[in-house]
Design an enzyme around this catalytic site. Structure first.
Site, PDB file in Angstrom:
ATOM      1  N   LYS A  11       0.837  -1.209   0.000  1.00  0.00           N
ATOM      2  CA  LYS A  11       0.000   0.000   0.000  1.00  0.00           C
ATOM      3  C   LYS A  11       0.874   1.262   0.000  1.00  0.00           C
ATOM      4  CE  LYS A  11      -2.002  -1.135   3.917  1.00  0.00           C
ATOM      5  NZ  LYS A  11      -1.307  -2.404   4.210  1.00  0.00           N
ATOM      6  N   ARG A 125      11.779  -5.774   5.028  1.00  0.00           N
ATOM      7  CA  ARG A 125      11.522  -4.363   4.725  1.00  0.00           C
ATOM      8  C   ARG A 125      12.454  -3.440   5.517  1.00  0.00           C
ATOM      9  NH1 ARG A 125       5.690  -1.936   5.461  1.00  0.00           N
ATOM     10  NH2 ARG A 125       5.859  -2.893   7.516  1.00  0.00           N
ATOM     11  N   ARG A 158      11.346  -1.678  11.183  1.00  0.00           N
ATOM     12  CA  ARG A 158      10.299  -1.312  12.133  1.00  0.00           C
ATOM     13  C   ARG A 158      10.156  -2.360  13.238  1.00  0.00           C
ATOM     14  NH1 ARG A 158       5.264   0.220   8.266  1.00  0.00           N
ATOM     15  NH2 ARG A 158       4.166  -0.931   9.899  1.00  0.00           N
ATOM     16  N   ARG A 169      -0.493  -8.817  13.472  1.00  0.00           N
ATOM     17  CA  ARG A 169      -1.074  -7.861  12.516  1.00  0.00           C
ATOM     18  C   ARG A 169      -1.883  -8.602  11.449  1.00  0.00           C
ATOM     19  NH1 ARG A 169       4.193  -5.202  10.774  1.00  0.00           N
ATOM     20  NH2 ARG A 169       2.989  -4.114   9.189  1.00  0.00           N
TER      21      ARG A 169
HETATM   22  P1  AP5 Z   1       4.859  -1.665   1.870  1.00  0.00           P
HETATM   23  O1  AP5 Z   1       4.565  -0.796   0.706  1.00  0.00           O
HETATM   24  O2  AP5 Z   1       5.594  -1.060   3.034  1.00  0.00           O
HETATM   25  O3  AP5 Z   1       3.534  -2.404   2.391  1.00  0.00           O
HETATM   26  P2  AP5 Z   1       2.268  -1.841   3.179  1.00  0.00           P
HETATM   27  O4  AP5 Z   1       1.069  -2.503   2.599  1.00  0.00           O
HETATM   28  O5  AP5 Z   1       2.290  -0.343   3.201  1.00  0.00           O
HETATM   29  O6  AP5 Z   1       2.564  -2.473   4.596  1.00  0.00           O
HETATM   30  P3  AP5 Z   1       2.524  -1.895   6.088  1.00  0.00           P
HETATM   31  O7  AP5 Z   1       3.165  -2.928   6.934  1.00  0.00           O
HETATM   32  O8  AP5 Z   1       3.103  -0.507   6.186  1.00  0.00           O
HETATM   33  O9  AP5 Z   1       1.023  -1.851   6.345  1.00  0.00           O
HETATM   34  P4  AP5 Z   1       0.357  -1.990   7.674  1.00  0.00           P
HETATM   35  O10 AP5 Z   1      -1.016  -1.736   7.209  1.00  0.00           O
HETATM   36  O11 AP5 Z   1       0.547  -3.196   8.456  1.00  0.00           O
HETATM   37  O12 AP5 Z   1       1.125  -0.898   8.593  1.00  0.00           O
HETATM   38  P5  AP5 Z   1       0.790   0.584   8.978  1.00  0.00           P
HETATM   39  O13 AP5 Z   1       2.035   1.350   8.997  1.00  0.00           O
HETATM   40  O14 AP5 Z   1      -0.360   1.101   8.180  1.00  0.00           O
HETATM   41  O15 AP5 Z   1       5.661  -2.945   1.317  1.00  0.00           O
HETATM   42  C1  AP5 Z   1       6.165  -3.936   2.207  1.00  0.00           C
HETATM   43  C2  AP5 Z   1       7.546  -4.440   1.693  1.00  0.00           C
HETATM   44  O16 AP5 Z   1       7.347  -5.127   0.458  1.00  0.00           O
HETATM   45  C3  AP5 Z   1       8.551  -3.305   1.388  1.00  0.00           C
HETATM   46  O17 AP5 Z   1       9.834  -3.725   1.752  1.00  0.00           O
HETATM   47  C4  AP5 Z   1       8.442  -3.099  -0.133  1.00  0.00           C
HETATM   48  O18 AP5 Z   1       9.661  -2.642  -0.689  1.00  0.00           O
HETATM   49  C5  AP5 Z   1       8.098  -4.523  -0.611  1.00  0.00           C
HETATM   50  N1  AP5 Z   1       7.212  -4.532  -1.777  1.00  0.00           N
HETATM   51  C6  AP5 Z   1       6.193  -3.684  -2.037  1.00  0.00           C
HETATM   52  N2  AP5 Z   1       5.582  -4.022  -3.197  1.00  0.00           N
HETATM   53  C7  AP5 Z   1       6.244  -5.131  -3.666  1.00  0.00           C
HETATM   54  C8  AP5 Z   1       6.080  -5.960  -4.824  1.00  0.00           C
HETATM   55  N3  AP5 Z   1       5.125  -5.726  -5.744  1.00  0.00           N
HETATM   56  N4  AP5 Z   1       6.925  -7.023  -4.980  1.00  0.00           N
HETATM   57  C9  AP5 Z   1       7.888  -7.285  -4.058  1.00  0.00           C
HETATM   58  N5  AP5 Z   1       8.093  -6.516  -2.938  1.00  0.00           N
HETATM   59  C10 AP5 Z   1       7.279  -5.460  -2.747  1.00  0.00           C
HETATM   60  O19 AP5 Z   1       0.231   0.395  10.471  1.00  0.00           O
HETATM   61  C11 AP5 Z   1       1.107   0.067  11.542  1.00  0.00           C
HETATM   62  C12 AP5 Z   1       0.342   0.058  12.859  1.00  0.00           C
HETATM   63  O20 AP5 Z   1      -0.225   1.363  13.119  1.00  0.00           O
HETATM   64  C13 AP5 Z   1      -0.858  -0.889  12.939  1.00  0.00           C
HETATM   65  O21 AP5 Z   1      -0.468  -2.223  13.263  1.00  0.00           O
HETATM   66  C14 AP5 Z   1      -1.683  -0.228  14.050  1.00  0.00           C
HETATM   67  O22 AP5 Z   1      -1.150  -0.495  15.325  1.00  0.00           O
HETATM   68  C15 AP5 Z   1      -1.499   1.247  13.755  1.00  0.00           C
HETATM   69  N6  AP5 Z   1      -2.537   1.742  12.838  1.00  0.00           N
HETATM   70  C16 AP5 Z   1      -2.334   2.266  11.589  1.00  0.00           C
HETATM   71  N7  AP5 Z   1      -3.488   2.609  11.025  1.00  0.00           N
HETATM   72  C17 AP5 Z   1      -4.458   2.305  11.911  1.00  0.00           C
HETATM   73  C18 AP5 Z   1      -5.877   2.397  11.875  1.00  0.00           C
HETATM   74  N8  AP5 Z   1      -6.538   2.876  10.813  1.00  0.00           N
HETATM   75  N9  AP5 Z   1      -6.569   1.968  12.971  1.00  0.00           N
HETATM   76  C19 AP5 Z   1      -5.940   1.505  14.064  1.00  0.00           C
HETATM   77  N10 AP5 Z   1      -4.591   1.364  14.155  1.00  0.00           N
HETATM   78  C20 AP5 Z   1      -3.858   1.757  13.079  1.00  0.00           C
END
Ligand code: AP5
Length: 213
Positions: A11, A125, A158, A169
């Site tokens: 994402k 990552r 992270r 997660r």
């Molecule tokens: P990346 O692009 O970083 O993936 P992502 O989908 O953004 O993953 P996240 O882990 O950031 O999402 P998340 O939803 O768990 O975490 P968030 O920060 O929102 O890609 C991942 C890896 O793959 C990278 O190394 C990239 O280079 C590689 N990659 C990408 N595309 C690729 C491809 N096509 N092929 C190969 N490799 C690829 O949330 C963290 C925490 O915050 C949550 O656990 C929660 O505690 C809190 N939080 C955030 N939002 C909320 C909410 N709305 N409500 C409550 N708590 C929340």
């Protein structure tokens, strides 16, 4: 526009590309929480225990934070949301707030990736401390080891990418967040994209979906 999908689906990677192409601001609740935790604000202090375990931060805190961010000047004419909503309560609060402003969600771009692949992506990552850009040795690696291509910031792994938090997660995603797929399908806004392909291929398909708007 919402970028939707499980942890590690890409994402953030795709939202950064789309933001550059469309000029829309990229708003990610995960990064807002990381910043609050880093700066040790009251919000960060309250969010930290949930974040560290891989649990969702309570809706009351998350919705308030997001609506405040949406009210800022750079977001009033639209944005790319990444990581929000993640519960039905968040989705309905967002719909209500947008209706109040005569706006609405245009599309929900849902990136699907098999779980084995997600585990590999999260374990490998590296994230930039400066701008939040993400890297992985197998798909995208910086020109200078340990430094972000975009801003030169230091890369780190992270805390919530440790195996136990990742497992949590993924569980939380299946239980609390995946049901929103039906919510947005019911509104006719869901676009499902196969994310188990190269970054460029996924990005091409997402851009094609946006062009239809
Ligand atoms: P990346 O692009 O970083 O993936 P992502 O989908 O953004 O993953 P996240 O882990 O950031 O999402 P998340 O939803 O768990 O975490 P968030 O920060 O929102 O890609 C991942 C890896 O793959 C990278 O190394 C990239 O280079 C590689 N990659 C990408 N595309 C690729 C491809 N096509 N092929 C190969 N490799 C690829 O949330 C963290 C925490 O915050 C949550 O656990 C929660 O505690 C809190 N939080 C955030 N939002 C909320 C909410 N709305 N409500 C409550 N708590 C929340």
């Amino acid at each position: 526009m919402i970028l939707f999908g499980p942890p590690g689906a890409g994402k953030g990677t795709q939202a950064a590309i789309l933001a550059e192409k469309t000029g829309l601001v990229h708003i990610t609740t995960g990064e807002l929480f990381r910043e609050a935790i880093r700066k040790e604000t009251e919000l960060g202090r309250q969010a930290k225990p949930y974040y560290d375990r891989g649990d969702l931060v309570p809706d009351a805190l998350t919705i308030g934070m997001l609506l405040e961010r949406l009210a800022e000047e750079d977001a009033v004419h639209g944005c790319l949301l990444d990581g929000f909503p993640r519960t039905l309560e968040q989705a309905t609060a967002l719909d209500d707030a947008l209706i109040g402003q005569g706006q609405a969600i245009d599309k929900v771009l849902c990136i699907q990736v098999p779980e084995d692949e997600l585990l590999g992506r999260l374990a490998g990552r590296w994230t930039c401390r400066g701008c939040g850009d993400v890297y992985h040795r197998q798909s995208r690696w910086p020109k200078v080891e340990g430094r972000c291509d975009r801003c030169g910031g230091e890369l780190y792994q992270r805390d919530d990418d440790q195996p136990e938090a990742v497992r949590r997660r993924l569980e939380v995603y299946s239980r609390q967040t995946a049901p929103l797929i039906d919510y947005y399908r019911g509104q006719g806004k869901l676009v499902e994209v196969d994310g188990y392909r190269s970054v460029d291929e996924v990005s091409g398909e997402l851009q094609a979906a946006l062009k239809e708007l």
